[in-house]
Design a protein around this motif. Sequence first.
Motif, PDB file in Angstrom:
ATOM      1  N   SER A   1      27.816  34.317  32.617  1.00  0.00           N
ATOM      2  CA  SER A   1      29.120  33.668  32.551  1.00  0.00           C
ATOM      3  C   SER A   1      28.943  32.169  32.361  1.00  0.00           C
ATOM      4  O   SER A   1      27.973  31.575  32.830  1.00  0.00           O
ATOM      5  CB  SER A   1      29.921  33.952  33.823  1.00  0.00           C
ATOM      6  OG  SER A   1      29.238  33.484  34.964  1.00  0.00           O
TER       7      SER A   1
ATOM      8  N   GLU B   1      41.430  41.631  30.648  1.00  0.00           N
ATOM      9  CA  GLU B   1      41.059  40.286  30.231  1.00  0.00           C
ATOM     10  C   GLU B   1      40.194  40.325  28.979  1.00  0.00           C
ATOM     11  O   GLU B   1      39.462  41.286  28.723  1.00  0.00           O
ATOM     12  CB  GLU B   1      40.330  39.559  31.360  1.00  0.00           C
ATOM     13  CG  GLU B   1      38.963  40.108  31.712  1.00  0.00           C
ATOM     14  CD  GLU B   1      38.295  39.320  32.834  1.00  0.00           C
ATOM     15  OE1 GLU B   1      38.972  38.501  33.469  1.00  0.00           O
ATOM     16  OE2 GLU B   1      37.092  39.527  33.065  1.00  0.00           O
TER      17      GLU B   1
ATOM     18  N   THR C   1      37.299  27.226  32.162  1.00  0.00           N
ATOM     19  CA  THR C   1      36.812  28.382  32.909  1.00  0.00           C
ATOM     20  C   THR C   1      36.277  27.939  34.266  1.00  0.00           C
ATOM     21  O   THR C   1      35.750  26.830  34.416  1.00  0.00           O
ATOM     22  CB  THR C   1      35.708  29.109  32.136  1.00  0.00           C
ATOM     23  OG1 THR C   1      34.658  28.184  31.842  1.00  0.00           O
ATOM     24  CG2 THR C   1      36.243  29.702  30.841  1.00  0.00           C
TER      25      THR C   1
ATOM     26  N   ARG D   1      44.546  36.279  30.169  1.00  0.00           N
ATOM     27  CA  ARG D   1      43.350  35.995  30.960  1.00  0.00           C
ATOM     28  C   ARG D   1      42.101  36.415  30.188  1.00  0.00           C
ATOM     29  O   ARG D   1      42.163  37.252  29.284  1.00  0.00           O
ATOM     30  CB  ARG D   1      43.392  36.715  32.309  1.00  0.00           C
ATOM     31  CG  ARG D   1      43.531  38.211  32.222  1.00  0.00           C
ATOM     32  CD  ARG D   1      43.402  38.856  33.601  1.00  0.00           C
ATOM     33  NE  ARG D   1      44.395  38.366  34.531  1.00  0.00           N
ATOM     34  CZ  ARG D   1      45.594  38.938  34.701  1.00  0.00           C
ATOM     35  NH1 ARG D   1      45.944  39.997  33.978  1.00  0.00           N
ATOM     36  NH2 ARG D   1      46.455  38.452  35.565  1.00  0.00           N
TER      37      ARG D   1
ATOM     38  N   HIS E   1      35.900  32.610  34.325  1.00  0.00           N
ATOM     39  CA  HIS E   1      37.255  33.137  34.159  1.00  0.00           C
ATOM     40  C   HIS E   1      38.240  32.038  33.765  1.00  0.00           C
ATOM     41  O   HIS E   1      38.077  30.872  34.144  1.00  0.00           O
ATOM     42  CB  HIS E   1      37.750  33.774  35.471  1.00  0.00           C
ATOM     43  CG  HIS E   1      37.000  35.002  35.873  1.00  0.00           C
ATOM     44  ND1 HIS E   1      37.215  36.228  35.295  1.00  0.00           N
ATOM     45  CD2 HIS E   1      36.027  35.196  36.810  1.00  0.00           C
ATOM     46  CE1 HIS E   1      36.423  37.125  35.850  1.00  0.00           C
ATOM     47  NE2 HIS E   1      35.685  36.528  36.773  1.00  0.00           N
TER      48      HIS E   1
ATOM     49  N   ARG F   1      37.352  35.953  30.096  1.00  0.00           N
ATOM     50  CA  ARG F   1      36.086  35.529  30.688  1.00  0.00           C
ATOM     51  C   ARG F   1      35.113  35.229  29.562  1.00  0.00           C
ATOM     52  O   ARG F   1      35.085  35.944  28.547  1.00  0.00           O
ATOM     53  CB  ARG F   1      35.536  36.607  31.618  1.00  0.00           C
ATOM     54  CG  ARG F   1      34.388  36.130  32.499  1.00  0.00           C
ATOM     55  CD  ARG F   1      33.961  37.201  33.477  1.00  0.00           C
ATOM     56  NE  ARG F   1      32.928  36.715  34.379  1.00  0.00           N
ATOM     57  CZ  ARG F   1      32.268  37.468  35.258  1.00  0.00           C
ATOM     58  NH1 ARG F   1      32.563  38.773  35.356  1.00  0.00           N
ATOM     59  NH2 ARG F   1      31.335  36.950  36.029  1.00  0.00           N
TER      60      ARG F   1
ATOM     61  N   GLU G   1      42.841  31.720  33.013  1.00  0.00           N
ATOM     62  CA  GLU G   1      44.115  32.449  33.093  1.00  0.00           C
ATOM     63  C   GLU G   1      45.262  31.515  32.741  1.00  0.00           C
ATOM     64  O   GLU G   1      45.268  30.344  33.126  1.00  0.00           O
ATOM     65  CB  GLU G   1      44.299  33.012  34.515  1.00  0.00           C
ATOM     66  CG  GLU G   1      45.521  33.893  34.682  1.00  0.00           C
ATOM     67  CD  GLU G   1      45.604  34.477  36.088  1.00  0.00           C
ATOM     68  OE1 GLU G   1      45.394  35.703  36.231  1.00  0.00           O
ATOM     69  OE2 GLU G   1      45.854  33.705  37.042  1.00  0.00           O
TER      70      GLU G   1
END
Length: 705
Positions: A463, A525, A486, A453, A491, A455, A493
Amino acid sequence: LARLAAAAVFIAAMIIGVTFYLQSTEKRYQDVAKKTTPGQQESIGSGSTGSKTGNVREELDKTGIDEEITKTISLVVSDDIDGLVKLLEANDFSQKPMVARCLGQMGDERALAALHSLDLAALESGLYTEENSPYAQAIAAIEARLWEAEDANDIDIAITERGMRIVPEKGFLILEVLDGRTGKPVDSVVLDIQMQRDGSDEQLTAATDSNGIYKIKFSAPMPRFVNVTAKKDGFVPVAMSFGDFNDRKPLPETYVISLDHGTSIGGVVKNEMSEPVEGATVYLYVPGSKQRNEIERTLIRDYAVKTDVLGRWKCNSIPDAITEVQVRLSHPDYVNDEYYNASESPTIESLRDETCEFILKRGSALSGKVLDLQGQSIKGALVFQGANRSNSNNSYPQTTTADDGSFIFKHCNQGEIILTVQAAGYSPDLKKVVASPDTLPVEFRLGSGCTIRGRVFDIDNNSISGVTILLDSWRGYRSLNWRTETDAEGHFEWTEAPPDEVIVNLFKGGYMTIYNMPMSPLADEYRLTMYPPLKIKGMVNDAQTGEPVRNFRIVTGIRWGNNPNIYWSSDQKSAEFFDDGGYECEFIYPSESHFIRIEADGYLPQISRDFGNEEGTVIYNFILERGVGLSGRVYLEDGVPALEAEVIISTDMHPANIQNGYNNQKRETPFVKTNELGEFFLPPQTEDYQLVVIHDSGCAQVSKD
């Protein structure tokens, strides 16, 4: 009786309409009569220009319109479309608008050509406008009925001076495919459609209807880009790309494409016993797609045709001018080619005369099982061969495990094979095996999926959503496929990752790409930063006069590691041309160093300093010194100037690679073609080079000295 009753109602309505038509257009005819000659009025079908007093009945009697109406009614009752069209084309028939309205209600496409001709003449003379032309209205009515009859994807239409037009509709891309030679719609065109959104590709296959139309419906969220390939036997396939990673080109709502007619090639497929092989799939690839415009390009890749009972195959969708065709064969009872031209490359001559012969061979079987760590079988696991499945020109076999976890490849090439296994909820696995008649079944034991995972942020710690994360390699091979994007908070994963390290790439429009990022399952992460693109801009001036150089081009280059050589992208298509003395270019792919080379006619090329990935926006000006370019003439053996001979600059960094009379390095080697006098002109060179010349009549090689 029903038909006659319907006709009676229709005729009564038509007569009322004609009466209203004559009454409501008297003043307009007076105005038009002042601007047109009687001959023009007659040819357009403007109606009577006699006395403008008295009632309509008197006007009909004076001009003989009663007889024309009777004749029209007779043709309508008998469904004589050809007769009505002749009335439109007759110079002495005054009630052409009335006939047009009748034909519009009857809805027969045989009247379209005559209606289009009259509509154009009426618009050019000023007799009608786009809004009130009875001919345009009749055209639209006919085409609307045709669309309704064919259920043309529920497309709306609009009336213009040219008749039917597609009305754009939000949330859709309406494709219209036409014959490039005749301009007519092409039905049953196969459309392979790919849409990217949310880190995944949505794919579907469809076909155009009888009007050459297909309507692509977009579900929310809208895709970032759409790729469409249109193909039909007898036409050259075309690929279209809508939108891009930088979101600069919005998806259109309508698009019209014209297909060129193709030419034929063919051959025969046999086995090792010289017996014809029926049902073999012959995949064709023509290198060097031709860019038709910023959206379209001709594309023949993985174009599939089947062999008949005699092992013969034929393709009618090849461009007329080709220098190379690559072939890949597939059949369930034989070893399949894993890449194009796995055997001998066919010649263009043998493909054109359909004498080209290919041989399929039988191979060794390779079997095995996929189990979990407790020894339980895993159903539906994907098992695939190949060390580099990311190469679009490769086609490795793959299969799925049965209920007991077993799999089998019936015909494999003997030798080393990379087998990779993926299953939902499990970590993947990879094994290197040697296929032979004595190879034992291969067993895979998969553990639970691991999690990677992370970011993604920009340089201001915001972000970034919509960043694509693409698996590049694993254990030294590109045999495993995975990608995601993302979310709104940046994020991402992966819950079915392997337990060891993988290499990934990250990219998004407006940011510098991150290449070869190592990742492995961790408790915390990853925190990744994406930088803005490297932008370089400035002026290009003449060293003697100080004036801006008006016409020049920019070629970009990179340097890797400790290698002193600069790798230039001399692709003619990728070079940027400028004509105002200023320039600006952008780099989104990272490298150890970036370079710019400026080229202009009459000047020596100049190379910039090296630029780093994270420099942001840089101002860099060039001062060019004048210089003499390369020029010369090419002759054939008989002394005749060689027209369209290809003159290529070959250097140590970018050598020419000639195969079957074709330059395989066109993207890397600068080249020009000779004119009718055999002359060529190339920019000045600052490094050692050779000139390589290729022509249908032969080739030549000349050193710098």
